[in-house]
Design a protein around this motif. Structure first.
Motif, PDB file in Angstrom:
ATOM      1  N   SER A 196       0.907  -1.235  -0.148  1.00 37.72           N
ATOM      2  CA  SER A 196      -0.186  -0.176   0.008  1.00 37.72           C
ATOM      3  C   SER A 196       0.760   1.295   0.111  1.00 37.72           C
ATOM      4  CB  SER A 196      -1.073  -0.107   1.178  1.00 37.72           C
ATOM      5  OG  SER A 196      -0.059  -0.089   2.404  1.00 37.72           O
ATOM      6  N   GLY A 197       2.219   1.115  -0.012  1.00 36.90           N
ATOM      7  CA  GLY A 197       3.217   2.319   0.032  1.00 36.90           C
ATOM      8  C   GLY A 197       3.528   2.723   1.290  1.00 36.90           C
ATOM      9  N   ARG A 198       3.202   2.267   2.363  1.00 38.44           N
ATOM     10  CA  ARG A 198       3.765   2.565   3.744  1.00 38.44           C
ATOM     11  C   ARG A 198       5.091   2.002   3.971  1.00 38.44           C
ATOM     12  NH1 ARG A 198      -0.747   1.877   8.330  1.00 38.44           N
ATOM     13  NH2 ARG A 198       0.739   2.999   9.509  1.00 38.44           N
ATOM     14  N   ALA A 199       5.898   2.740   4.817  1.00 37.26           N
ATOM     15  CA  ALA A 199       7.320   2.439   5.282  1.00 37.26           C
ATOM     16  C   ALA A 199       6.898   1.789   6.399  1.00 37.26           C
ATOM     17  CB  ALA A 199       8.270   3.544   5.204  1.00 37.26           C
ATOM     18  N   GLY A 200       8.035   0.824   6.580  1.00 38.57           N
ATOM     19  CA  GLY A 200       7.876  -0.131   7.672  1.00 38.57           C
ATOM     20  C   GLY A 200       9.273  -0.500   8.147  1.00 38.57           C
ATOM     21  N   VAL A 201       9.312  -0.817   9.471  1.00 42.73           N
ATOM     22  CA  VAL A 201      10.584  -1.587   9.858  1.00 42.73           C
ATOM     23  C   VAL A 201      10.212  -2.722  10.751  1.00 42.73           C
ATOM     24  CG1 VAL A 201      10.660   0.056  11.845  1.00 42.73           C
ATOM     25  CG2 VAL A 201      12.779  -1.186  11.250  1.00 42.73           C
ATOM     26  N   GLN A 202      10.998  -3.911  10.760  1.00 42.53           N
ATOM     27  CA  GLN A 202      10.456  -5.233  11.328  1.00 42.53           C
ATOM     28  C   GLN A 202      11.674  -5.625  12.069  1.00 42.53           C
ATOM     29  OE1 GLN A 202       9.692  -9.159   9.432  1.00 42.53           O
ATOM     30  NE2 GLN A 202       7.556  -8.210   9.871  1.00 42.53           N
ATOM     31  N   VAL A 203      11.407  -6.056  13.368  1.00 38.59           N
ATOM     32  CA  VAL A 203      12.420  -6.776  14.220  1.00 38.59           C
ATOM     33  C   VAL A 203      12.084  -8.207  14.249  1.00 38.59           C
ATOM     34  CG1 VAL A 203      13.589  -7.069  16.441  1.00 38.59           C
ATOM     35  CG2 VAL A 203      13.027  -4.811  15.500  1.00 38.59           C
ATOM     36  N   TRP A 204      12.687  -9.363  13.885  1.00 35.39           N
ATOM     37  CA  TRP A 204      12.319 -10.681  13.612  1.00 35.39           C
ATOM     38  C   TRP A 204      13.240 -11.321  14.496  1.00 35.39           C
ATOM     39  CZ3 TRP A 204      14.780 -15.041  12.125  1.00 35.39           C
ATOM     40  CH2 TRP A 204      13.802 -16.280  11.821  1.00 35.39           C
ATOM     41  N   SER A 205      12.737 -12.616  15.397  1.00 35.64           N
ATOM     42  CA  SER A 205      13.759 -13.466  15.965  1.00 35.64           C
ATOM     43  C   SER A 205      12.907 -14.846  16.044  1.00 35.64           C
ATOM     44  CB  SER A 205      14.244 -13.154  17.089  1.00 35.64           C
ATOM     45  OG  SER A 205      12.922 -13.036  18.088  1.00 35.64           O
ATOM     46  N   ASP A 206      13.971 -15.947  15.895  1.00 37.26           N
ATOM     47  CA  ASP A 206      13.463 -17.398  15.832  1.00 37.26           C
ATOM     48  C   ASP A 206      13.042 -17.640  17.121  1.00 37.26           C
ATOM     49  OD1 ASP A 206      15.985 -17.273  16.851  1.00 37.26           O
ATOM     50  OD2 ASP A 206      16.672 -19.232  15.533  1.00 37.26           O
TER      51      ASP A 206
ATOM     52  N   GLY B  73      16.914 -22.636   5.706  1.00 38.51           N
ATOM     53  CA  GLY B  73      15.547 -22.827   5.444  1.00 38.51           C
ATOM     54  C   GLY B  73      14.698 -22.121   6.029  1.00 38.51           C
ATOM     55  N   GLU B  74      13.357 -22.333   5.867  1.00 36.62           N
ATOM     56  CA  GLU B  74      12.357 -21.412   6.424  1.00 36.62           C
ATOM     57  C   GLU B  74      12.081 -21.700   7.941  1.00 36.62           C
ATOM     58  OE1 GLU B  74       7.624 -20.495   5.467  1.00 36.62           O
ATOM     59  OE2 GLU B  74       8.875 -21.949   4.077  1.00 36.62           O
ATOM     60  N   VAL B  75      12.162 -20.758   8.547  1.00 37.39           N
ATOM     61  CA  VAL B  75      12.246 -20.646   9.988  1.00 37.39           C
ATOM     62  C   VAL B  75      11.194 -19.884  10.435  1.00 37.39           C
ATOM     63  CG1 VAL B  75      13.390 -20.221  12.199  1.00 37.39           C
ATOM     64  CG2 VAL B  75      14.682 -20.918   9.961  1.00 37.39           C
ATOM     65  N   ALA B  76      10.171 -20.395  11.556  1.00 41.99           N
ATOM     66  CA  ALA B  76       9.340 -19.495  12.005  1.00 41.99           C
ATOM     67  C   ALA B  76       9.643 -18.825  13.185  1.00 41.99           C
ATOM     68  CB  ALA B  76       8.203 -20.485  12.395  1.00 41.99           C
ATOM     69  N   GLY B  77       9.314 -17.730  13.304  1.00 43.56           N
ATOM     70  CA  GLY B  77       9.717 -16.757  14.440  1.00 43.56           C
ATOM     71  C   GLY B  77       8.708 -15.747  14.988  1.00 43.56           C
ATOM     72  N   ASN B  78       9.167 -14.919  15.896  1.00 41.74           N
ATOM     73  CA  ASN B  78       8.254 -13.679  16.387  1.00 41.74           C
ATOM     74  C   ASN B  78       8.599 -12.388  15.366  1.00 41.74           C
ATOM     75  OD1 ASN B  78       7.030 -15.559  18.223  1.00 41.74           O
ATOM     76  ND2 ASN B  78       8.810 -15.254  19.658  1.00 41.74           N
ATOM     77  N   ALA B  79       7.585 -11.596  15.069  1.00 47.88           N
ATOM     78  CA  ALA B  79       7.926 -10.396  14.281  1.00 47.88           C
ATOM     79  C   ALA B  79       7.199  -9.262  15.070  1.00 47.88           C
ATOM     80  CB  ALA B  79       7.520 -10.556  12.807  1.00 47.88           C
ATOM     81  N   PHE B  80       7.993  -8.163  15.248  1.00 45.46           N
ATOM     82  CA  PHE B  80       7.329  -6.893  15.507  1.00 45.46           C
ATOM     83  C   PHE B  80       7.647  -6.103  14.676  1.00 45.46           C
ATOM     84  CE2 PHE B  80       7.904  -9.008  19.566  1.00 45.46           C
ATOM     85  CZ  PHE B  80       6.730  -8.883  20.395  1.00 45.46           C
ATOM     86  N   THR B  81       6.466  -5.525  13.682  1.00 40.81           N
ATOM     87  CA  THR B  81       6.423  -4.483  12.880  1.00 40.81           C
ATOM     88  C   THR B  81       5.742  -3.117  13.241  1.00 40.81           C
ATOM     89  OG1 THR B  81       6.028  -6.546  11.411  1.00 40.81           O
ATOM     90  CG2 THR B  81       5.737  -4.385  10.327  1.00 40.81           C
ATOM     91  N   VAL B  82       6.794  -2.201  12.568  1.00 44.41           N
ATOM     92  CA  VAL B  82       6.225  -0.871  12.871  1.00 44.41           C
ATOM     93  C   VAL B  82       6.017   0.103  11.702  1.00 44.41           C
ATOM     94  CG1 VAL B  82       6.793   1.604  13.771  1.00 44.41           C
ATOM     95  CG2 VAL B  82       7.725  -0.584  14.848  1.00 44.41           C
TER      96      VAL B  82
END
Length: 568
Positions: A472-482, A536-545
């Motif tokens: 949609s055109g919004r800028a964002g930042v994400q912190v991800w960890s497994d 490989g593909e790893v599941a984790g927790n993501a906090f998105t701003v």
């Protein structure tokens, strides 16, 4: 539910009324065809009769078929009126004509008057039914007068008796039809109430925070809401009844259900459930039987047991939240008191800098001044959070280059402990600018990175800081960890103040992050997400701003970029 068909007057009609009307129209067609066949068969066999009889029967067939085709979906209003002439009027006229044309001693057509009489009694009002009976009785009396004869007295009595029978049939038929309609309305209302109650019960079970189970006497779970299925984990089968094992982790639940069925009384017990691979759960179980012994003796309904599962960890966390909230109010008072000393330290540092010439002393003084200013800002933010004050007229957000700011925050965060603070930096928003205070963004990202570092795995790519542009055109930042998935009771209160799953945490970190994002019209949310890594593909927790877009500042000091012109 079928829609009501329109009446001839434009009002809706119940489907049951429409079916009766169509049934009568079909019966009229069948009677007309049978009557025509009977007259034609009699003519073929040489039976004496008027020549117009087959023609009248044929006209009746045409009239009934036309009414069935043209008015099959538009029944007339029940009130008496001219709109009944195509049905009741045609029937009475035709039967009277057939009876008048029929020679004496031949076929008697008067029993056919029962068809329009039933039509008026079932589909019309009592006035219409009695009026039809009166009209038919007058026709019978007129026919008797026209026939005359030596036994006219007996014929009068027979016509009067038949007319009286028509009146009785019309009245009783109408009363029976009215009674059936009334019972049908009551049944429909009962069905609506039952569907409403079932929908409300399902909605409540789906959204209630406590787990809800419905068990039978054999210990089989007949129904379970999502909260209960989360507590059961792999021991539950969503949508399919499953049995509780007597020697399984939920044996205490099965024992309490059996006691509830045996005593027919509500039960309450606190248990600790230990499932393989999961930490112990402290639960409070409350059960209610659906039937008492007296009720079970009166009906054949199956006895069931409703069990509520309340997670005591959430209750303990809320109690701790209340304690920390009181400490938070005290912290706000302390922060209010230290503002003046901090201001004095800052002013003294500025005055001291005028008399210092040694580079080492100047550098140390600047460090004192910088950290004092940072403490002042933190104090102000803590006071804002304590008051939970969000101004509608938010300050104008400074614009920053997203990738450059995130890169600097990442470098500063890693510099504190380069050996352990390892991860991936993915800057995928080149040229994007965000309306956000850089210092506040640093506080948000450092908080999220510290949390991710605490629960990450041992791999070098177990933590990732990335920027992106949404579709949609919004800028964002994400912190991800497994890290491991968050417990459901923790996730529900993730951004609440003074809520934490750890005893040593204040529970303010994520709440402050959310408040800082709200101040600059940004949003922050948590989700369980997978990331494609080298292993490989790893599941984790993501906090998105996700940052707000500001058209008014699109032409500020930022260099030209395609992302700057995207509308909010």
């Amino acid at each position: 539910m079928p829609r009501a068909a329109p009446l001839s007057s434009g009002r809706p009609v119940a489907p049951a009324f429409l079916r009766l009307w169509q049934g009568f129209l079909t019966a009229r067609v069948l009677v007309a065809l049978a009557l025509l066949a009977l007259l034609l068969l009699g003519a073929a066999m040489g039976q004496a009769g008027h020549a117009l009889l087959p023609s009248c029967a044929l006209a009746y067939v045409v009239a009934t078929v036309l009414l069935r085709v043209l008015a099959g979906r538009a029944p007339p209003a029940p009130q008496p009126g001219l709109h009944w002439l195509p049905s009741i009027g045609v029937d009475v006229l035709l039967i009277a004509t057939l009876q008048a044309l029929q020679p004496a001693g031949a076929i008697n057509f008067t029993p056919l008057f029962g068809l329009p009489l039933l039509l008026a009694s079932v589909l019309g009002t009592l006035t219409l039914a009695l009026g039809t009976a009166a009209g038919v009785t007058l026709l019978l009396l007129a026919w008797t007068v026209w026939q005359g004869g030596s036994d006219s007295t007996m014929q009068y009595l027979q016509a009067a008796l038949t007319g009286s029978g028509y009146f009785v049939v019309a009245y009783l038929t109408h009363q029976l039809a009215a009674r059936l309609i009334s019972e049908q309305k009551v049944a429909q209302l009962s069905q609506v109430d039952a569907r409403t109650q079932r929908a409300i019960s399902a909605l409540v079970m789906q959204h209630v925070a406590d787990g809800v189970l419905v068990l039978d006497v054999a210990g089989v779970v007949r129904l379970a809401n999502p909260a209960a299925l989360l507590l059961f984990g792999p021991h539950a089968s969503p949508g399919v009844p499953f049995a509780l094992a007597p020697d399984g982790p939920w044996a205490a639940l099965l024992t309490m259900a059996r006691e509830t069925f045996a005593l027919q009384l509500p039960q309450t017990v606190d248990v600790s459930v230990e499932q393989h691979g999961q930490p112990p759960m402290a639960l409070r179980l409350r059960s209610w039987p659906t039937h008492t012994r007296a009720a079970r003796a009166e009906d054949d309904e199956e006895a069931l047991c409703v069990v509520f599962l309340h997670d005591l960890r959430e209750m303990q966390a809320r109690l701790r939240t209340e304690k920390l909230a009181a400490m938070g109010r005290m912290s706000a008072a302390v922060a209010h008191e230290i503002r003046n000393p901090l201001a004095a330290i800052s002013q003294a540092s500025q005055l001291l800098e005028e008399d210092l010439h040694d580079p080492v002393h100047l550098r140390l003084n600047r460090m004192v001044r910088t950290n004092t200013e940072r403490l002042v800002r933190i104090t102000e933010d803590v006071l804002d959070v304590a008051r939970v004050h969000q101004s509608d007229n938010a300050p104008t957000a400074p614009r920053m280059e997203l990738d450059a700011t995130v890169r600097q925050v990442w470098a500063d965060w890693q510099a504190h402990d380069p050996a352990t603070r390892q991860g991936l930096l993915a800057l995928e928003a080149p040229g994007a600018w965000a309306a956000f205070d850089p210092e506040h963004l640093r506080r948000v990202l450092v908080n999220l990175l510290d949390n991710a570092q605490r629960y990450r795995g041992p791999h070098a790519d177990a933590l990732c800081l990335s920027t992106r542009i949404t579709p949609s055109g919004r800028a964002g930042v994400q912190v991800w960890s497994d890290g491991a998935p968050l417990d459901a009771s923790v996730e529900r209160h993730l951004f609440e103040p003074f809520f934490s799953s750890e005893s040593r945490s204040s529970g303010l970190g994520l709440y402050i992050c959310r408040e800082l994002c709200r101040r600059w019209r940004a949003s922050i949310h948590y989700q369980r997400a997978s990331r494609q890594l080298a292993r490989g593909e790893v599941a984790g927790n993501a906090f998105t701003v996700l940052f707000a877009r500001d058209r008014a500042s699109a032409t500020d000091t930022a260099p030209p970029s395609g992302f700057d012109t995207i509308g909010a």
